[in-house]
Design a protein around this motif. Structure first.
Motif, PDB file in Angstrom:
ATOM      1  N   LEU A  13      -1.295  15.136 -12.913  1.00 10.97           N
ATOM      2  CA  LEU A  13      -0.599  13.865 -12.989  1.00 10.97           C
ATOM      3  C   LEU A  13      -0.293  13.549 -14.451  1.00 10.97           C
ATOM      4  N   PRO A  14       0.738  12.742 -14.706  1.00  7.93           N
ATOM      5  CA  PRO A  14       1.039  12.359 -16.093  1.00  7.93           C
ATOM      6  C   PRO A  14      -0.102  11.547 -16.696  1.00  7.93           C
ATOM      7  N   PRO A  15      -0.171  11.459 -18.017  1.00 10.56           N
ATOM      8  CA  PRO A  15      -1.148  10.569 -18.650  1.00 10.56           C
ATOM      9  C   PRO A  15      -0.986   9.145 -18.127  1.00 10.56           C
ATOM     10  N   ARG A  48      -6.404   8.575 -21.481  1.00 10.00           N
ATOM     11  CA  ARG A  48      -5.279   9.394 -21.042  1.00 10.00           C
ATOM     12  C   ARG A  48      -5.363   9.736 -19.561  1.00 10.00           C
ATOM     13  N   GLY A  49      -6.570   9.773 -19.025  1.00  5.33           N
ATOM     14  CA  GLY A  49      -6.733  10.375 -17.708  1.00  5.33           C
ATOM     15  C   GLY A  49      -6.893  11.870 -17.885  1.00  5.33           C
ATOM     16  N   ASP A  50      -7.329  12.537 -16.852  1.00  8.46           N
ATOM     17  CA  ASP A  50      -7.604  13.975 -16.966  1.00  8.46           C
ATOM     18  C   ASP A  50      -6.611  14.813 -16.172  1.00  8.46           C
ATOM     19  N   THR A  53      -5.996  11.688 -12.261  1.00 12.83           N
ATOM     20  CA  THR A  53      -6.266  10.266 -12.080  1.00 12.83           C
ATOM     21  C   THR A  53      -4.951   9.524 -11.884  1.00 12.83           C
ATOM     22  N   LEU A  54      -4.899   8.703 -10.846  1.00 14.12           N
ATOM     23  CA  LEU A  54      -3.684   7.976 -10.472  1.00 14.12           C
ATOM     24  C   LEU A  54      -3.870   6.487 -10.728  1.00 14.12           C
ATOM     25  N   LEU A  55      -2.894   5.871 -11.358  1.00 13.91           N
ATOM     26  CA  LEU A  55      -2.883   4.428 -11.580  1.00 13.91           C
ATOM     27  C   LEU A  55      -2.249   3.751 -10.368  1.00 13.91           C
ATOM     28  N   ALA A  56      -2.932   2.745  -9.829  1.00 13.58           N
ATOM     29  CA  ALA A  56      -2.436   2.060  -8.637  1.00 13.58           C
ATOM     30  C   ALA A  56      -2.475   0.553  -8.820  1.00 13.58           C
TER      31      ALA A  56
END
Length: 218
Positions: A13-15, A48-50, A53-56
Motif C-alpha cells: 500500500l502507499p505510505p 509512513r506505514g509498512d 497498513t490502510l488508512l480508513a
C-alpha cells in the motif's frame, strides 16, 4: 494460503501520507466533515506505514453509499446495486472499531484461499486465524488506495458489515465488492465498473474471497 492471495498482500500500500492525500483529492474529508489537515496530521503522526497498513474513515463519517461512486475502473465510476438502497444500514457486526473518525487497518488480505466458501463457513475460519473481516467501507477504502486489488474473477466479500432487522435477526444478505459484467439492471454502460452488491449468507461463489485484516487501531 494460495499464491494468488500472497501476490495481493505482497503489493505494498502507499505510505499513509500518500493515502491521506488520495482521500483529500477525492473529497472524502468533506464527506466526513473533517478538515483536510486532520487527515494529514493523523497520517504524519502514524508514520509512513509498512506497506501493509490502510488508512480508513469511520463509516459513521463516510458511509458506503458516498464512497462507492468514488471508485474507478476503466474510467467508470463505482455504484451500488439497485436492490441495496439500504446499504448504509449494514453496520459493523461482531467487529470493534476505534472510537475515532480516522483509524488504521493492518494486514488487509483478499482471502482468495476461501473462494467458493460461504460466509457462514468463512467467518469461523477467519476467527480461528485471529483475523477480523473487513467492513464494506473498509473494502472500498482499500480499492480506492489500491485499485489492482479488485480483479475480475478475484473479488471479495466484506462480511464484517451486516444488517440487523427490526426483530433483531440478521439479514441474509452480505456485502461484496466486484466488477460489473454490464448485465441485467446494471446496464451495459456499467460493464467493468466497480460494483457494490450482496450475496446470500449461505451461498458460495468461486470468484469471491473474504477480505480480512489482522487488527485495527486509532
Amino acid at each position: 494460503m494460495s499464491d494468488t492471495a500472497s501476490t495481493v498482500t505482497a503489493s505494498p500500500l502507499p505510505p499513509l501520507a500518500t493515502q491521506a492525500e488520495r482521500l483529500i483529492e477525492l473529497g472524502v474529508h468533506k464527506l466526513a466533515r473533517l478538515p483536510a489537515d486532520d487527515l494529514r496530521i493523523f497520517a504524519e503522526n502514524a508514520g509512513r506505514g509498512d506497506g501493509d497498513t490502510l488508512l480508513a474513515v469511520h463509516p459513521d463519517r463516510a458511509p458506503a453509499s458516498a464512497l462507492a461512486p468514488l471508485l474507478r475502473r476503466d474510467g467508470k465510476p463505482g455504484f451500488v446495486v439497485t436492490d441495496m438502497s439500504d446499504v448504509d444500514r449494514f453496520a459493523p457486526c461482531a467487529v470493534e472499531l476505534p472510537d475515532a473518525p480516522l483509524y488504521l487497518i493492518a494486514g488487509p488480505d483478499r482471502g482468495d484461499h476461501m473462494a467458493n466458501w460461504s460466509p457462514d463457513e468463512a467467518l469461523p475460519e477467519l476467527t480461528k486465524a485471529d483475523r477480523t473481516p473487513l467492513l464494506l467501507t473498509e473494502g472500498i477504502h482499500w480499492v480506492l488506495q489500491q485499485p489492482a486489488v479488485l480483479e475480475r474473477n478475484r473479488c471479495f466479500m466484506t462480511i464484517g458489515s451486516r444488517l440487523r432487522k427490526a426483530d433483531d435477526t440478521l439479514d441474509a444478505r452480505t456485502p461484496a465488492i466486484w466488477i460489473s459484467s454490464g448485465t441485467g439492471r446494471d446496464g451495459r454502460e456499467r460493464r467493468n465498473a466497480p460494483k457494490v452488491g450482496w450475496c446470500w449468507w449461505g451461498n458460495r461463489h468461486i470468484w469471491l474471497g473474504f477480505a480480512s485484516a489482522t487488527s485495527r487501531r486509532g
